[in-house]
Scaffold this motif. Structure first.
Motif, PDB file in Angstrom:
ATOM      1  N   TYR A  34       5.899   8.842  -5.539  1.00  0.00           N
ATOM      2  CA  TYR A  34       4.592   9.345  -5.974  1.00  0.00           C
ATOM      3  C   TYR A  34       4.043  10.299  -4.924  1.00  0.00           C
ATOM      4  CZ  TYR A  34       4.921   5.685  -9.473  1.00  0.00           C
ATOM      5  OH  TYR A  34       5.345   4.898 -10.503  1.00  0.00           O
ATOM      6  N   VAL A  35       4.858  11.272  -4.587  1.00  0.00           N
ATOM      7  CA  VAL A  35       4.435  12.335  -3.676  1.00  0.00           C
ATOM      8  C   VAL A  35       3.943  13.512  -4.510  1.00  0.00           C
ATOM      9  CG1 VAL A  35       5.145  13.969  -1.897  1.00  0.00           C
ATOM     10  CG2 VAL A  35       6.079  11.636  -1.900  1.00  0.00           C
ATOM     11  N   SER A  36       2.793  14.041  -4.123  1.00  0.00           N
ATOM     12  CA  SER A  36       2.210  15.197  -4.800  1.00  0.00           C
ATOM     13  C   SER A  36       1.933  16.292  -3.786  1.00  0.00           C
ATOM     14  CB  SER A  36       0.893  14.814  -5.487  1.00  0.00           C
ATOM     15  OG  SER A  36       1.077  13.775  -6.419  1.00  0.00           O
ATOM     16  N   TYR A  51       4.017  16.869  -8.720  1.00  0.00           N
ATOM     17  CA  TYR A  51       3.724  15.439  -8.717  1.00  0.00           C
ATOM     18  C   TYR A  51       5.017  14.661  -8.888  1.00  0.00           C
ATOM     19  CZ  TYR A  51       4.046  15.539 -13.840  1.00  0.00           C
ATOM     20  OH  TYR A  51       4.476  15.686 -15.132  1.00  0.00           O
ATOM     21  N   GLU A  52       4.968  13.393  -8.535  1.00  0.00           N
ATOM     22  CA  GLU A  52       6.146  12.519  -8.576  1.00  0.00           C
ATOM     23  C   GLU A  52       7.361  13.219  -7.947  1.00  0.00           C
ATOM     24  OE1 GLU A  52       6.538  10.997 -12.583  1.00  0.00           O
ATOM     25  OE2 GLU A  52       4.533  10.124 -12.506  1.00  0.00           O
ATOM     26  N   GLY A  66       9.761  20.706  -5.422  1.00  0.00           N
ATOM     27  CA  GLY A  66       9.569  19.621  -4.476  1.00  0.00           C
ATOM     28  C   GLY A  66      10.801  18.746  -4.392  1.00  0.00           C
ATOM     29  N   SER A  67      10.953  18.099  -3.250  1.00  0.00           N
ATOM     30  CA  SER A  67      12.078  17.192  -3.039  1.00  0.00           C
ATOM     31  C   SER A  67      11.682  16.143  -2.010  1.00  0.00           C
ATOM     32  CB  SER A  67      13.320  17.967  -2.575  1.00  0.00           C
ATOM     33  OG  SER A  67      13.057  18.585  -1.323  1.00  0.00           O
ATOM     34  N   LYS A  68      12.560  15.159  -1.839  1.00  0.00           N
ATOM     35  CA  LYS A  68      12.296  14.107  -0.862  1.00  0.00           C
ATOM     36  C   LYS A  68      13.613  13.594  -0.304  1.00  0.00           C
ATOM     37  CE  LYS A  68      11.340   9.725  -1.776  1.00  0.00           C
ATOM     38  NZ  LYS A  68      10.675   8.460  -2.198  1.00  0.00           N
ATOM     39  N   TYR A  93       1.271   7.883  -2.643  1.00  0.00           N
ATOM     40  CA  TYR A  93       0.790   6.529  -2.844  1.00  0.00           C
ATOM     41  C   TYR A  93       1.340   5.692  -1.692  1.00  0.00           C
ATOM     42  CZ  TYR A  93      -0.190   2.016  -4.960  1.00  0.00           C
ATOM     43  OH  TYR A  93      -0.667   0.743  -5.196  1.00  0.00           O
ATOM     44  N   ALA A  94       0.479   4.813  -1.165  1.00  0.00           N
ATOM     45  CA  ALA A  94       0.865   4.063   0.025  1.00  0.00           C
ATOM     46  C   ALA A  94       0.838   2.558  -0.199  1.00  0.00           C
ATOM     47  CB  ALA A  94      -0.059   4.443   1.181  1.00  0.00           C
ATOM     48  N   GLY A  95       0.810   2.155  -1.465  1.00  0.00           N
ATOM     49  CA  GLY A  95       0.770   0.735  -1.771  1.00  0.00           C
ATOM     50  C   GLY A  95      -0.618   0.149  -1.587  1.00  0.00           C
TER      51      GLY A  95
END
Lengths: 110, 121
Positions: A34-36, A51-52, A66-68, A93-95
């Motif tokens: 959930y990186v934006s 997003y995502e 985007g990538s991760k 999102y960090a939980g």
């Protein structure tokens, strides 16, 4: 919750590509997809670009991707244009119902 | 056109209170989670609070927990942020932002233009 780490600045020439990194931890970027990414021009509201991790909202040019990998997410802007000059922020999102932003990267088109 | 319009910002003394509002247009407000995000002058974005589509669940950043209250009135298509015990470091532009479908804190796809809150004596 600590902010995500982004380089303060990045630059590239028109037509070239530039990549902005966003480093978090195994509790946020590394754990959730959930990186934006947001683009913000001076005096304007942020605009969702990715997003995502890698999905583009309708209307966002496919020059933005985007990538991760592990705890680091990346935004790549290809075919740089003058209007891409702006501040870019990542978020994850960090939980535990918490969200963190990066400190922002000022992108300059040379 | 889908829009969000914030109001209610202004100058307030430390320890004071302020209520921000955010009115929507162009979408079914009650179908979306909503958020407040702030930006101190010259600084980055800072998530403040979120509320579920029905209003039954609320979430806060540690920095505002116990001082700020998020709420919504779906009959009026309006989001609120009640800010109490304001501190100088709450000074910022406050944006309301719509959560994307499928997750309260996954991403924000529509943003208002912001309303400025200045806490100073």
């Amino acid at each position: 919750q600590s902010a995500l780490t982004q380089p303060p600045s990045a630059s590239g020439s028109p037509g070239r590509s530039v990549t902005i990194s966003c480093t978090g931890t195994s509790s946020d970027v590394g754990y959730y997809n959930y990186v934006s990414w947001y683009q913000q021009h001076p005096g304007k509201a942020p605009k969702l670009m990715i997003y995502e991790v890698s999905k583009r909202p309708s209307g966002v040019p496919d020059r933005f991707s985007g990538s991760k990998s592990g705890n680091t997410a990346s935004l790549t802007v290809s075919g740089l244009q003058a209007e891409d000059e702006a501040d870019y922020y990542c978020s994850s999102y960090a939980g535990s119902n918490n969200l963190v932003f990066g400190g922002g990267t000022k992108l300059t088109v040379l | 056109e889908v829009q969000l319009l914030e109001s209610g910002g202004g100058l307030v003394q430390p320890g004071g209170s302020l209520r921000l509002s955010c009115a929507d247009s162009g979408f079914t407000f009650s179908n979306y989670a909503m958020n407040w995000v702030r930006q101190a002058p010259g600084k980055g974005l800072d998530w403040v609070s979120a509320i579920s589509d029905g209003g039954g669940s609320t979430y806060y950043a540690d920095s505002v927990k116990g001082r700020f209250t998020i709420s919504r009135d779906n009959s009026k298509n309006t989001l609120y942020l009640q800010m109490n015990s304001l501190r100088v470091d709450d000074t910022a532009e406050y944006f309301c932002a719509r959560g994307i479908v499928g997750g309260i804190l996954h991403a924000f796809d529509i943003w208002g233009q912001g309303t400025m809150v200045t806490v100073a004596s």
